[in-house]
Design a protein around this motif. Sequence first.
Motif, PDB file in Angstrom:
ATOM      1  N   SER A   1      10.245  -0.989  -1.526  1.00  0.00           N
ATOM      2  CA  SER A   1       9.615   0.282  -1.179  1.00  0.00           C
ATOM      3  C   SER A   1       8.131   0.124  -0.852  1.00  0.00           C
ATOM      4  CB  SER A   1       9.795   1.235  -2.368  1.00  0.00           C
ATOM      5  OG  SER A   1       8.776   2.165  -2.465  1.00  0.00           O
ATOM      6  N   ASP A   2       7.431  -0.648  -1.661  1.00  0.00           N
ATOM      7  CA  ASP A   2       5.965  -0.631  -1.595  1.00  0.00           C
ATOM      8  C   ASP A   2       5.345  -1.847  -0.913  1.00  0.00           C
ATOM      9  OD1 ASP A   2       6.350   1.673  -2.948  1.00  0.00           O
ATOM     10  OD2 ASP A   2       5.424   1.056  -4.824  1.00  0.00           O
TER      11      ASP A   2
ATOM     12  N   GLN B   1      10.681   7.953  -2.101  1.00  0.00           N
ATOM     13  CA  GLN B   1      10.817   7.700  -0.660  1.00  0.00           C
ATOM     14  C   GLN B   1      11.634   8.818  -0.011  1.00  0.00           C
ATOM     15  OE1 GLN B   1       9.547   4.733   0.952  1.00  0.00           O
ATOM     16  NE2 GLN B   1       8.421   4.727  -0.961  1.00  0.00           N
TER      17      GLN B   1
ATOM     18  N   SER C   1      -0.409   1.428   2.953  1.00  0.00           N
ATOM     19  CA  SER C   1      -1.562   2.257   3.338  1.00  0.00           C
ATOM     20  C   SER C   1      -2.768   1.364   3.619  1.00  0.00           C
ATOM     21  CB  SER C   1      -1.920   3.263   2.236  1.00  0.00           C
ATOM     22  OG  SER C   1      -0.887   4.190   2.084  1.00  0.00           O
TER      23      SER C   1
ATOM     24  N   ARG D   1       5.874   7.222  13.454  1.00  0.00           N
ATOM     25  CA  ARG D   1       5.747   8.275  12.432  1.00  0.00           C
ATOM     26  C   ARG D   1       5.383   9.617  13.070  1.00  0.00           C
ATOM     27  NH1 ARG D   1       2.915   5.404   8.385  1.00  0.00           N
ATOM     28  NH2 ARG D   1       1.172   6.829   8.316  1.00  0.00           N
TER      29      ARG D   1
ATOM     30  N   GLN E   1       9.070   3.831   7.784  1.00  0.00           N
ATOM     31  CA  GLN E   1       9.585   2.655   7.070  1.00  0.00           C
ATOM     32  C   GLN E   1      11.065   2.806   6.721  1.00  0.00           C
ATOM     33  OE1 GLN E   1       6.912   1.982   3.747  1.00  0.00           O
ATOM     34  NE2 GLN E   1       6.238   0.065   4.640  1.00  0.00           N
TER      35      GLN E   1
ATOM     36  N   GLU F   1      -2.336  -0.278   6.932  1.00  0.00           N
ATOM     37  CA  GLU F   1      -2.551   0.587   8.100  1.00  0.00           C
ATOM     38  C   GLU F   1      -4.040   0.874   8.313  1.00  0.00           C
ATOM     39  OE1 GLU F   1       0.085   3.989   7.887  1.00  0.00           O
ATOM     40  OE2 GLU F   1       1.857   2.697   7.928  1.00  0.00           O
TER      41      GLU F   1
HETATM   42  N1  LIG Z   1       4.412   3.485   7.372  1.00  0.00           N
HETATM   43  C1  LIG Z   1       4.880   4.019   6.286  1.00  0.00           C
HETATM   44  O1  LIG Z   1       6.015   4.359   6.271  1.00  0.00           O
HETATM   45  C2  LIG Z   1       4.021   4.175   5.063  1.00  0.00           C
HETATM   46  C3  LIG Z   1       2.633   4.228   5.164  1.00  0.00           C
HETATM   47  C4  LIG Z   1       1.881   4.353   3.993  1.00  0.00           C
HETATM   48  C5  LIG Z   1       2.534   4.437   2.761  1.00  0.00           C
HETATM   49  N2  LIG Z   1       3.882   4.389   2.729  1.00  0.00           N
HETATM   50  C6  LIG Z   1       4.606   4.432   1.436  1.00  0.00           C
HETATM   51  O2  LIG Z   1       3.906   5.216   0.508  1.00  0.00           O
HETATM   52  C7  LIG Z   1       3.948   4.590  -0.786  1.00  0.00           C
HETATM   53  C8  LIG Z   1       2.528   4.328  -1.259  1.00  0.00           C
HETATM   54  O3  LIG Z   1       1.925   3.259  -0.486  1.00  0.00           O
HETATM   55  P1  LIG Z   1       0.405   2.870  -0.730  1.00  0.00           P
HETATM   56  O4  LIG Z   1       0.099   1.668   0.040  1.00  0.00           O
HETATM   57  O5  LIG Z   1      -0.421   4.095  -0.533  1.00  0.00           O
HETATM   58  O6  LIG Z   1       0.359   2.576  -2.298  1.00  0.00           O
HETATM   59  P2  LIG Z   1       0.932   1.294  -3.126  1.00  0.00           P
HETATM   60  O7  LIG Z   1       2.095   0.692  -2.450  1.00  0.00           O
HETATM   61  O8  LIG Z   1       1.068   1.745  -4.525  1.00  0.00           O
HETATM   62  O9  LIG Z   1      -0.257   0.245  -3.005  1.00  0.00           O
HETATM   63  C9  LIG Z   1      -1.490   0.442  -3.656  1.00  0.00           C
HETATM   64  C10 LIG Z   1      -1.995  -0.894  -4.063  1.00  0.00           C
HETATM   65  O10 LIG Z   1      -3.338  -0.762  -4.551  1.00  0.00           O
HETATM   66  C11 LIG Z   1      -3.469  -1.667  -5.610  1.00  0.00           C
HETATM   67  N3  LIG Z   1      -4.609  -1.321  -6.465  1.00  0.00           N
HETATM   68  C12 LIG Z   1      -4.780  -0.209  -7.233  1.00  0.00           C
HETATM   69  N4  LIG Z   1      -5.947  -0.275  -7.890  1.00  0.00           N
HETATM   70  C13 LIG Z   1      -6.526  -1.460  -7.547  1.00  0.00           C
HETATM   71  C14 LIG Z   1      -7.715  -2.130  -7.927  1.00  0.00           C
HETATM   72  N5  LIG Z   1      -8.561  -1.587  -8.804  1.00  0.00           N
HETATM   73  N6  LIG Z   1      -7.999  -3.328  -7.390  1.00  0.00           N
HETATM   74  C15 LIG Z   1      -7.125  -3.908  -6.512  1.00  0.00           C
HETATM   75  N7  LIG Z   1      -5.979  -3.329  -6.118  1.00  0.00           N
HETATM   76  C16 LIG Z   1      -5.683  -2.119  -6.629  1.00  0.00           C
HETATM   77  C17 LIG Z   1      -2.153  -1.584  -6.340  1.00  0.00           C
HETATM   78  O11 LIG Z   1      -1.952  -2.704  -7.154  1.00  0.00           O
HETATM   79  P3  LIG Z   1      -0.667  -2.845  -8.136  1.00  0.00           P
HETATM   80  O12 LIG Z   1       0.495  -3.150  -7.208  1.00  0.00           O
HETATM   81  O13 LIG Z   1      -1.002  -3.962  -9.032  1.00  0.00           O
HETATM   82  O14 LIG Z   1      -0.549  -1.517  -8.822  1.00  0.00           O
HETATM   83  C18 LIG Z   1      -1.163  -1.512  -5.181  1.00  0.00           C
HETATM   84  O15 LIG Z   1      -0.721  -2.787  -4.809  1.00  0.00           O
HETATM   85  C19 LIG Z   1       4.753   3.314  -0.614  1.00  0.00           C
HETATM   86  O16 LIG Z   1       6.076   3.534  -0.964  1.00  0.00           O
HETATM   87  C20 LIG Z   1       4.655   3.028   0.849  1.00  0.00           C
HETATM   88  O17 LIG Z   1       5.745   2.298   1.342  1.00  0.00           O
HETATM   89  C21 LIG Z   1       4.644   4.252   3.835  1.00  0.00           C
END
Ligand SMILES: NC(=O)c1ccc[n+]([C@@H]2O[C@H](COP(=O)([O-])OP(=O)(O)OC[C@H]3O[C@@H](n4cnc5c(N)ncnc54)[C@H](OP(=O)(O)O)[C@@H]3O)[C@@H](O)[C@H]2O)c1
Length: 452
Positions: A268-269, A397, A201, A106, A64, A204
Amino acid sequence: MTVAFTRRDALNEPLDLAGIGIGPSNLSLACLLESVPEVRSRFFERRGAFDWHPGMMMPGVELQSSFLKDLVTPVLPTSRWSFVSYLVAHKRLYAFLNANYEAVPRQEFARYLAWVANGVDGLRYATDIRDVEHRDDRFVLRFDDGQEEAKNLVVGTGASPLVPDWAKPFLGPDCFHNSEAKSRLKDLRAARIVVVGGGQSGGEVVEALLGNPDAMKELTWISRRHNFEPINDTPFSNQVFSPEYVQAYLKLSGEQKQAALKNSILTSDGLSISTIHSIYRRLYALRYLDQSTLNASLSPNRDVIQMERNGNAYRLIVRNHFDGGIEVLHADAVVLATGYRFRLPDALGSLGERISLDRNGYPTLNDDYTMQWTGPRSNRLFAQNAGRYSHGIADSQLSLMAWRSAKIVNTLLGRQHFDAEPDNAQLVWATEAASTTPHQLRAGYSDGLLSS
Ligand SMILES: NC(=O)c1ccc[n+]([C@@H]2O[C@H](COP(=O)([O-])OP(=O)(O)OC[C@H]3O[C@@H](n4cnc5c(N)ncnc54)[C@H](OP(=O)(O)O)[C@@H]3O)[C@@H](O)[C@H]2O)c1
Ligand SMILES: Cc1cc2nc3c(=O)[nH]c(=O)nc-3n(C[C@H](O)[C@H](O)[C@H](O)COP(=O)(O)OP(=O)(O)OC[C@H]3O[C@@H](n4cnc5c(N)ncnc54)[C@H](O)[C@@H]3O)c2cc1C
């Protein structure tokens, strides 16, 4: 890789710096330290070899961030450990350029990281740090077959999977965090699958499930956000991934930081545009072209609040924030793409109690990435990837890891070994920075005006 036995070992002098964890953050620091041979450092990793988020290495996943924001380039572009050096060393620079990737696979970036992790000195694998103690003028790190002493410590243990309390009793082969997705999805034969979490995540995992939908009859994807929100990858917004933004952010009050973080969360997210397109087009093809019987529901603005066993399956209780109603979902498998969170490693043991935590439960960080703790100032405790709240969104990040490592080296040395001064950016964040930037001088301000 084995670490050479040095005169220091014979004299039993402590290292200048020990690092816990070898992910990209500490790897970047180890690379930069090569240019400072007077700093004696060693880094410890519990895995047998370097591996970057192996549980999420599904086919086709992309980086990303820019490959130029690698381990070293932003502060030491002449380092032999740049991504471009990796391409040249592996005789694929021209092929890489011709591939014209909008986002680097990746898998390729992970191979680059592993190549570096195999070449840099002072990295020790298969060494789980079990305990750290502060004794006299040093830290003592204990692992299964020995111990190491160091004057300074850098924690680079990354963020841990965030599993909601309601899911903890059910963790296993059919209820798991996305950090285990690659191995778990392979054997999953569930008819009804719920993916909780609308971040990258979650996206994906959904993309991987849609790539192989044979056993699935129902797929539900839940996002707590208002929609399945895209990443904000536009130039002005991306300026938050810059040293000058961090410098301005550091001057904000606690309240202002929380507001600024909330404002920039999607830089970021959010979901990558390519992931959004891929999922949408796959759903289109399944429904309209393949006449698939898969029942796929995308449910934004929902919060899973409870989970119960229901025979061999699960019942999820979900709040719908559009109308405040409660919905009940039935699932044979649940994937928790519910995020990650920094926490101090258990290995810090009682030392952890001497570290001050902020209101988010993160270590209270000084501007130079040292943690505030009750021990002597001459024994510094640094934290990498722990400053999301204190230093801004970029800290969790890859984007600023080289710059952060440079700041840590400078603090260790007590001098500006690396030029970590912010660039002369197009966005002027803070008045103080504005009053000294050369482009303002060019715009007609006189020295006298600036100094008045
Ligand atoms: N390809 C890539 O480069 C790549 C791949 C994977 C991850 N990443 C990076 O890693 C970081 C983490 O990403 P992530 O997707 O693992 O986590 P994230 O961005 O924090 O997303 C998790 C989501 O789950 C939601 N959630 C948590 N508890 C919940 C519940 N009980 N009911 C419904 N929804 C719930 C959260 O809601 P809230 O928003 O309300 O808290 C949040 O939107 C990010 O910066 C991402 O860009 C990058
Ligand atoms: C799937 C995924 C993809 C991502 N992609 C991107 C991206 O494309 N761009 C971007 O900018 N950011 C991305 N991120 C965010 C972030 O950059 C990465 O999480 C990055 O790996 C953080 O590096 P780190 O070194 O801080 O932590 P980690 O990579 O988590 O490394 C920490 C290491 O410490 C080790 N460890 C933990 N405890 C101990 C102990 N007690 N003893 C010894 N070793 C220990 C662990 O085994 C691990 O290897 C991504 C995050 C995820 C989850």
